[in-house]
Design a protein around this motif. Structure first.
Motif, short mmCIF file in Angstrom:
data_model
loop_
_atom_site.label_atom_id
_atom_site.label_comp_id
_atom_site.label_asym_id
_atom_site.label_seq_id
_atom_site.Cartn_x
_atom_site.Cartn_y
_atom_site.Cartn_z
N HIS A 169 0.86 -1.19 0.00
CA HIS A 169 0.00 0.00 0.00
C HIS A 169 0.89 1.24 0.00
O HIS A 169 1.10 1.87 1.03
N PRO A 170 1.43 1.61 -1.17
CA PRO A 170 2.38 2.72 -1.25
C PRO A 170 1.74 4.07 -0.92
O PRO A 170 0.51 4.23 -1.03
N PRO A 171 2.54 5.05 -0.52
CA PRO A 171 2.00 6.39 -0.27
C PRO A 171 1.31 6.94 -1.51
O PRO A 171 1.78 6.76 -2.63
N GLY A 172 0.21 7.60 -1.29
CA GLY A 172 -0.55 8.21 -2.38
C GLY A 172 -1.62 7.32 -2.96
O GLY A 172 -2.49 7.79 -3.70
N VAL A 183 -9.85 3.78 1.66
CA VAL A 183 -8.70 3.76 2.56
C VAL A 183 -7.52 4.34 1.80
O VAL A 183 -7.10 3.80 0.78
N GLY A 184 -7.02 5.48 2.29
CA GLY A 184 -5.92 6.16 1.62
C GLY A 184 -4.64 6.06 2.42
O GLY A 184 -4.68 5.94 3.66
N TYR A 185 -3.51 6.14 1.73
CA TYR A 185 -2.21 5.93 2.38
C TYR A 185 -1.29 7.11 2.13
O TYR A 185 -1.12 7.55 0.99
N VAL A 186 -0.72 7.62 3.21
CA VAL A 186 0.30 8.67 3.13
C VAL A 186 1.60 8.10 3.69
O VAL A 186 1.60 7.10 4.41
N ARG A 187 2.70 8.76 3.32
CA ARG A 187 4.00 8.23 3.74
C ARG A 187 4.08 8.11 5.26
O ARG A 187 4.62 7.14 5.80
N ARG A 188 3.55 9.10 5.97
CA ARG A 188 3.51 9.04 7.43
C ARG A 188 2.44 10.00 7.91
O ARG A 188 2.15 11.01 7.27
N ASP A 199 3.47 15.13 5.62
CA ASP A 199 4.04 14.78 4.32
C ASP A 199 3.10 15.25 3.22
O ASP A 199 2.17 14.56 2.82
N MET A 200 3.35 16.46 2.74
CA MET A 200 2.44 17.11 1.80
C MET A 200 2.33 16.34 0.49
O MET A 200 1.24 16.18 -0.07
N GLU A 201 3.45 15.85 -0.03
CA GLU A 201 3.45 15.18 -1.33
C GLU A 201 2.51 13.99 -1.36
O GLU A 201 1.69 13.84 -2.27
N SER A 202 2.61 13.11 -0.36
CA SER A 202 1.77 11.92 -0.39
C SER A 202 0.32 12.24 -0.03
O SER A 202 -0.61 11.57 -0.52
N TRP A 203 0.08 13.28 0.79
CA TRP A 203 -1.30 13.71 1.06
C TRP A 203 -1.97 14.14 -0.24
O TRP A 203 -3.10 13.74 -0.54
N LEU A 204 -1.31 14.99 -1.01
CA LEU A 204 -1.91 15.49 -2.25
C LEU A 204 -2.16 14.35 -3.24
O LEU A 204 -3.21 14.28 -3.89
N ALA A 205 -1.19 13.46 -3.39
CA ALA A 205 -1.36 12.33 -4.31
C ALA A 205 -2.53 11.45 -3.87
O ALA A 205 -3.34 11.01 -4.69
N MET A 206 -2.60 11.18 -2.57
CA MET A 206 -3.68 10.32 -2.05
C MET A 206 -5.04 10.97 -2.24
O MET A 206 -6.01 10.32 -2.68
N LEU A 207 -5.16 12.26 -1.91
CA LEU A 207 -6.45 12.94 -2.06
C LEU A 207 -6.86 13.01 -3.53
O LEU A 207 -8.04 12.85 -3.87
#
Length: 372
Positions: A169-172, A183-188, A199-207
């Motif tokens: 379940h990779p970030p984003g 179910v969404g996944y962020v780096r941390r 972790d802004m990058e993975s939040w934006l990708a996930m959203l």
């Protein structure tokens, strides 16, 4: 007027973040929204709302939350915080101590909290946004069921439960559990004591991925659950004598051993098949860096694709590591050449003694390229 974006309209970050509303348990989503320049109104956007307290409030439709005797100001870190004692929430006022008379601020907060509570109830009854819940502690199955039941009383909301990334379940990325749960996944997840360190990058990708699924379901007139069976496209190489990586390795590799293969020298090349075209990819690796303190305390690993430095792991941790790869570096290619730089490679004979004179960098067990 239809405020929902059309499917063919590419949302910018600000537009994207307005499609989500926090329902707990802290202000991490609210800070993501602020960093892209949007400030939506929300009762729980900048609140601390532990799950069991949130459930009490949902069952009571937030009744009494804004009564003056349940709204208490308390100074904290130079700011007035509000303690909403009816349901034991805390709420940021974003008013610095001394900037406003406490009596006037209290009156203002009673009005504001009352308005926001009514707005949240209305939004839950006529859902037009994805609800976002996160908490640092593990969420039990019973708690998740209770939350979903409490929300379902109001209307058919879609809940996005945010977790930390883990193997598979990779970030984003986003999994579809059923027609009402993503179910969404962020780096941390940000630590409770330092929420701005997110972790802004993975939040934006996930959203963006969550919203894309939601919009496609709406546009196609299908339930989100119809996407639940989908699996992320991936290509995986395993190393060692029993692995499948040997024919994909170029320069900079030693011979396969039992379960792993060493990179040698300062640079290694491998090629891997593109699993499918995607906006972003996740490169996942199981590794064991060669270290020998005090002479060689760490290894660095740089990932280069298409002449672009994708990520630098410094120091490189042992175990599973990963990084996001922009889609334009890979999409449209049948095979992808990945250069792995490990400039601290060293010979055990020089730094640790023994007979091995290879310049060892990193031992690889597995590499996977995953569409996100």
């Amino acid at each position: 007027m239809d405020l929902q974006p059309s499917l063919d309209h590419a949302l910018d970050d600000g537009e994207l973040l307005l499609q989500f509303e926090s329902i707990g348990d802290n202000c991490e989503l609210g800070l993501v929204q602020r960093r892209v320049g949007v400030e939506p109104l929300g009762l729980l956007r900048f609140a601390g709302a532990p799950l069991r307290h949130l459930l009490r409030a949902l069952h009571a439709r937030f009744a009494g939350i804004a009564e003056p005797h349940h709204v208490r100001l308390q100074p904290e870190n130079g700011e007035y915080m509000v303690k909403l004692t009816k349901y034991d929430f805390t709420h940021h006022t974003h008013v610095q101590i001394g900037a406003m008379e406490p009596v006037a601020l209290h009156r203002q907060q009673c009005r504001t909290i009352g308005f926001l509570a009514g707005k949240l109830v209305g939004d839950l009854e006529a859902p037009s946004k994805i609800l976002v819940f996160r908490q640092n502690e593990p969420l039990s199955a019973a708690d998740l069921v209770d939350l979903r039941i409490a929300l379902s009383v109001y209307g058919p909301s879609v809940l996005l439960w945010v977790q930390e990334a883990r193997p598979g379940h990779p970030p984003g990325t986003v999994d579809v559990a059923d027609e009402r749960l993503l179910v969404g996944y962020v780096r941390r997840l940000a630590d409770r004591d330092d929420v701005p360190d997110l972790d802004m990058e993975s939040w934006l990708a996930m959203l963006r991925n969550a919203h894309g699924l939601w919009r496609r379901a709406q546009a196609g007139g299908v339930a989100l659950g119809d996407f639940a069976a989908g699996q992320l496209a991936r290509t995986e190489l395993t190393f060692g004598q029993e692995g499948n990586a040997a024919c994909h390795l170029g320069y900079g590799w030693s011979g396969p051993e039992a379960g792993y293969t060493w990179s040698i020298g300062e640079r290694s090349l491998l090629t891997i098949e593109n699993p499918a075209d995607a906006d972003t990819y996740w490169l996942e690796m199981d590794v064991m860096p060669f270290v020998s303190p005090p002479l060689l305390p760490r290894q660095r690993l740089d990932v280069v694709i298409g002449g672009t430095l994708v990520h630098s792991f410094d120091p490189l941790a042992r175990g599973e590591v990963g990084c996001l790869v922009p889609g334009h570096l890979i999409a449209g290619r049948t095979e992808v050449a990945i250069i792995l730089d490990h400039p601290y490679a060293a010979s055990p004979v020089l730094v640790a003694g023994g007979q091995d004179d290879r310049r060892l960098g990193v031992a690889f067990t597995r590499i996977a390229l995953i569409c996100t």
